[in-house]
Design a protein around this motif. Structure first.
Motif, PDB file in Angstrom:
ATOM      1  N   MET A   1      18.838  86.582  49.822  1.00  0.00           N
ATOM      2  CA  MET A   1      17.700  85.692  49.844  1.00  0.00           C
ATOM      3  C   MET A   1      17.784  84.759  51.055  1.00  0.00           C
ATOM      4  SD  MET A   1      16.252  83.092  46.940  1.00  0.00           S
ATOM      5  CE  MET A   1      17.439  81.816  47.141  1.00  0.00           C
ATOM      6  N   LEU A   2      18.978  84.213  51.290  1.00  0.00           N
ATOM      7  CA  LEU A   2      19.129  83.319  52.441  1.00  0.00           C
ATOM      8  C   LEU A   2      18.879  84.047  53.751  1.00  0.00           C
ATOM      9  CD1 LEU A   2      22.292  81.373  51.322  1.00  0.00           C
ATOM     10  CD2 LEU A   2      19.967  80.493  51.465  1.00  0.00           C
ATOM     11  N   MET A   3      19.334  85.292  53.828  1.00  0.00           N
ATOM     12  CA  MET A   3      19.114  86.062  55.047  1.00  0.00           C
ATOM     13  C   MET A   3      17.630  86.321  55.272  1.00  0.00           C
ATOM     14  SD  MET A   3      22.317  88.703  54.846  1.00  0.00           S
ATOM     15  CE  MET A   3      21.675  89.741  56.133  1.00  0.00           C
ATOM     16  N   ALA A   4      16.896  86.620  54.214  1.00  0.00           N
ATOM     17  CA  ALA A   4      15.465  86.876  54.338  1.00  0.00           C
ATOM     18  C   ALA A   4      14.713  85.616  54.760  1.00  0.00           C
ATOM     19  CB  ALA A   4      14.912  87.403  53.022  1.00  0.00           C
ATOM     20  N   LYS A   5      15.057  84.495  54.153  1.00  0.00           N
ATOM     21  CA  LYS A   5      14.372  83.241  54.478  1.00  0.00           C
ATOM     22  C   LYS A   5      14.679  82.766  55.889  1.00  0.00           C
ATOM     23  CE  LYS A   5      13.119  81.440  50.122  1.00  0.00           C
ATOM     24  NZ  LYS A   5      11.727  81.159  50.079  1.00  0.00           N
ATOM     25  N   SER A   6      15.919  82.969  56.331  1.00  0.00           N
ATOM     26  CA  SER A   6      16.299  82.495  57.661  1.00  0.00           C
ATOM     27  C   SER A   6      16.058  83.556  58.738  1.00  0.00           C
ATOM     28  CB  SER A   6      17.771  82.092  57.670  1.00  0.00           C
ATOM     29  OG  SER A   6      18.590  83.217  57.431  1.00  0.00           O
ATOM     30  N   ARG A   7      15.713  84.763  58.304  1.00  0.00           N
ATOM     31  CA  ARG A   7      15.436  85.897  59.196  1.00  0.00           C
ATOM     32  C   ARG A   7      16.653  86.318  60.017  1.00  0.00           C
ATOM     33  NH1 ARG A   7       9.213  84.668  61.047  1.00  0.00           N
ATOM     34  NH2 ARG A   7       8.463  84.451  58.940  1.00  0.00           N
ATOM     35  N   HIS A   8      17.833  86.114  59.452  1.00  0.00           N
ATOM     36  CA  HIS A   8      19.051  86.610  60.080  1.00  0.00           C
ATOM     37  C   HIS A   8      19.286  88.028  59.590  1.00  0.00           C
ATOM     38  CE1 HIS A   8      19.969  82.296  60.764  1.00  0.00           C
ATOM     39  NE2 HIS A   8      20.542  82.787  61.846  1.00  0.00           N
ATOM     40  N   LYS A   9      19.800  88.865  60.465  1.00  0.00           N
ATOM     41  CA  LYS A   9      20.058  90.251  60.090  1.00  0.00           C
ATOM     42  C   LYS A   9      21.489  90.469  59.595  1.00  0.00           C
ATOM     43  CE  LYS A   9      16.644  92.508  63.103  1.00  0.00           C
ATOM     44  NZ  LYS A   9      15.640  91.583  62.859  1.00  0.00           N
ATOM     45  N   LYS A  10      22.383  89.535  59.916  1.00  0.00           N
ATOM     46  CA  LYS A  10      23.780  89.680  59.509  1.00  0.00           C
ATOM     47  C   LYS A  10      24.218  88.488  58.668  1.00  0.00           C
ATOM     48  CE  LYS A  10      25.245  92.229  63.582  1.00  0.00           C
ATOM     49  NZ  LYS A  10      26.209  92.254  64.698  1.00  0.00           N
ATOM     50  N   ALA A  11      25.005  88.780  57.628  1.00  0.00           N
ATOM     51  CA  ALA A  11      25.509  87.719  56.747  1.00  0.00           C
ATOM     52  C   ALA A  11      26.412  86.755  57.518  1.00  0.00           C
ATOM     53  CB  ALA A  11      26.268  88.338  55.579  1.00  0.00           C
ATOM     54  N   GLU A  12      27.132  87.256  58.514  1.00  0.00           N
ATOM     55  CA  GLU A  12      28.019  86.388  59.301  1.00  0.00           C
ATOM     56  C   GLU A  12      27.236  85.259  59.969  1.00  0.00           C
ATOM     57  OE1 GLU A  12      27.937  89.826  59.984  1.00  0.00           O
ATOM     58  OE2 GLU A  12      29.584  90.236  58.605  1.00  0.00           O
TER      59      GLU A  12
END
Length: 43
Positions: A1-12
């Motif tokens: 969810m955090l990745m989708a909201k922040s539009r980051h492709k990698k968890a790192e």
């Protein structure tokens, strides 16, 4: 969810900015395992 909201492709990359408090971690843990209230030793 955090990745989708922040539009980051990698968890790192998300981990670089996301620093949850101990209270937030405890709340999340209780939501993920609501039936398991015991910790450590016991009966």
């Amino acid at each position: 969810m955090l990745m989708a909201k922040s539009r980051h492709k990698k968890a790192e990359n998300v981990r670089r900015y996301f620093k949850p408090s101990p209270d937030a971690i405890a709340e999340l843990t209780s939501l993920l395992a609501p039936g398991d209230t015991r910790r450590g030793g016991g009966t």
